[in-house]
Scaffold this motif. Sequence first.
Motif, PDB file in Angstrom:
ATOM      1  N   SER A 201      39.619  40.636  41.319  1.00 36.47           N
ATOM      2  CA  SER A 201      40.260  39.386  41.546  1.00 36.47           C
ATOM      3  C   SER A 201      39.224  38.076  41.035  1.00 36.47           C
ATOM      4  O   SER A 201      38.053  38.216  41.290  1.00 36.47           O
ATOM      5  N   PRO A 218      44.291  39.971  31.881  1.00 33.86           N
ATOM      6  CA  PRO A 218      44.705  41.511  32.338  1.00 33.86           C
ATOM      7  C   PRO A 218      45.302  42.175  30.907  1.00 33.86           C
ATOM      8  O   PRO A 218      44.747  43.302  30.788  1.00 33.86           O
ATOM      9  N   ASN A 237      42.341  42.843  37.191  1.00 36.64           N
ATOM     10  CA  ASN A 237      42.818  41.365  37.087  1.00 36.64           C
ATOM     11  C   ASN A 237      42.370  40.572  35.914  1.00 36.64           C
ATOM     12  O   ASN A 237      42.189  39.133  36.120  1.00 36.64           O
TER      13      ASN A 237
END
Length: 538
Positions: A201, A218, A237
């Motif tokens: 994240s 991503p 991500n």
Amino acid sequence: MANTVNTRAGLLAKDPFAKHVAARLADFFADTTPWPRRLWDVGSVLALREAVEAGNWLRAHVLSGASVAWYLHDLERALGPDRGLGDGRLRRELTDLLRNGLSPDGQDRRKLIELLPAIQKNYLTRWADSVDSSRPPSAERLAKAVATHLLDCGHSSGQLHRWVRAFTREPQASLADLLDSARELADRVDQEFEVIVPFISVPEQQLLVEHLREWLSPDEASAWFKAQNLTNPERQNGAFRYRVSAKDAVADARTMGGLVRRMENRWSYSRRSDKTLRPCGKVWVMGAAKPLPLLPPPRGVAIPSLMRERTMFDVQKSDRLDEALELAAPLDAGPSTSAVTGAWAAIEALLFHPGDKAETKVGRAVAGDRLAAITACSWPRAELTALSYQHQPPAPDKLSEDLANCPNNQRRSEVVANALGNTSLVITTASDSAAADRMTAMVQDPQPQLESVRRVFRGIFRRLYRQRNIVAHGGSTGGVALEAALRTAAPLVGAGLDRIVHAKLAAGVKPLALAAGAENSLALVGDAMGQPVTGLLG
């Protein structure tokens, strides 16, 4: 008379000298080596670069004149047995420059700066040539010179450990082969690596990272993994892609760890605790089949007395020692700046007393000198205890029976100390054999051996103090010796704190009293009035 033995031709698998060198290199490069067998030194080239840098901090009043003068005097002594400096004019020139003081804006400092490339060039060649000279170095000193120089050149300990282990598994590899390879490593220029650091994240992606050239979405990160034929990459991500110059891929990965720590520190200023910056914890280097850890291994700080005395989680009360342990906590795995400042704060809190008038001459550096005495006193017993568990004869002998009857580790160390020189330990590894050689020399003539160790430790802790001042008072995180200071000091600080914790919990002895006893023991060891080498701390 010239030495006619071709020592360099000795096979690593058979020749005792060559085996000793290879074993110690493996000890020095392994991240899990116990503190008594770790590499306690920095290389001569880095030490001279530190001397040059000290001029900048002397000019800025970050380091004191007395501190720099002490370091230059200690450096002159340390360079004395360095065969990589040759035996001629270069050595004499270095001695003259250091004795002249290297004033920040003086010609002597400029001359040293100009000499550094010549010193680094062929440094390991001169060491290799010394092996077959009429005055060959000891295997221990040769291994230290090779290890410190390669680390200070920028190679990672992990890659170097794999390098030396590969040599020891080759039955026909000789010491000459090892030294030739070491010279090639020292001369190797930095390579450019493409590396990606994936994240689970990243807060505020659109605002904070999508405009950065190094950011991969991503989908772009997945495409990168696919192009590398990596079929099972980490869940991610997005990722940062960098091109970094380093000596090897492991060193490159550790550089990435520093960058991610910087990102985390910056994100802490956002005050957005509801959103986290979470790296995957691994780094992928282009061309490598497997990822590398993002963060470097721990620095080797251990305080086992907290376990033995069952006080690890007894945290309700807080005294000076508890506070010092809290201060030193970042030393094992924290950022370099927190590690160096916290470690020194702990040392000073425990081992400096402003009311002692004798301390005004040395200043607060005396706290490191006292920790050096404590740690030096703990070295023989720690190593002798470890050796006591490695004696493994094919059939039980008197020594193994005596060891089996020992009620505790102190008694085991005493039994081994009494046996060395009279009974050969039956041990299976070259590392243990090298340790037995060191302990035999120490038991037979303890005072000079322990004084040498204390002198080394004192230099290490004073370097830690100087680097702390550069960070705390100079506001700099880029000291040339910062990482080397932590590499050498961290395990020793842990060992010293362990003895302080044990003395306080087991006998109620305060840190300054423990240091005074250690200094007495080192002064009297080997004398009829002195303590045995296994009981220097009582």
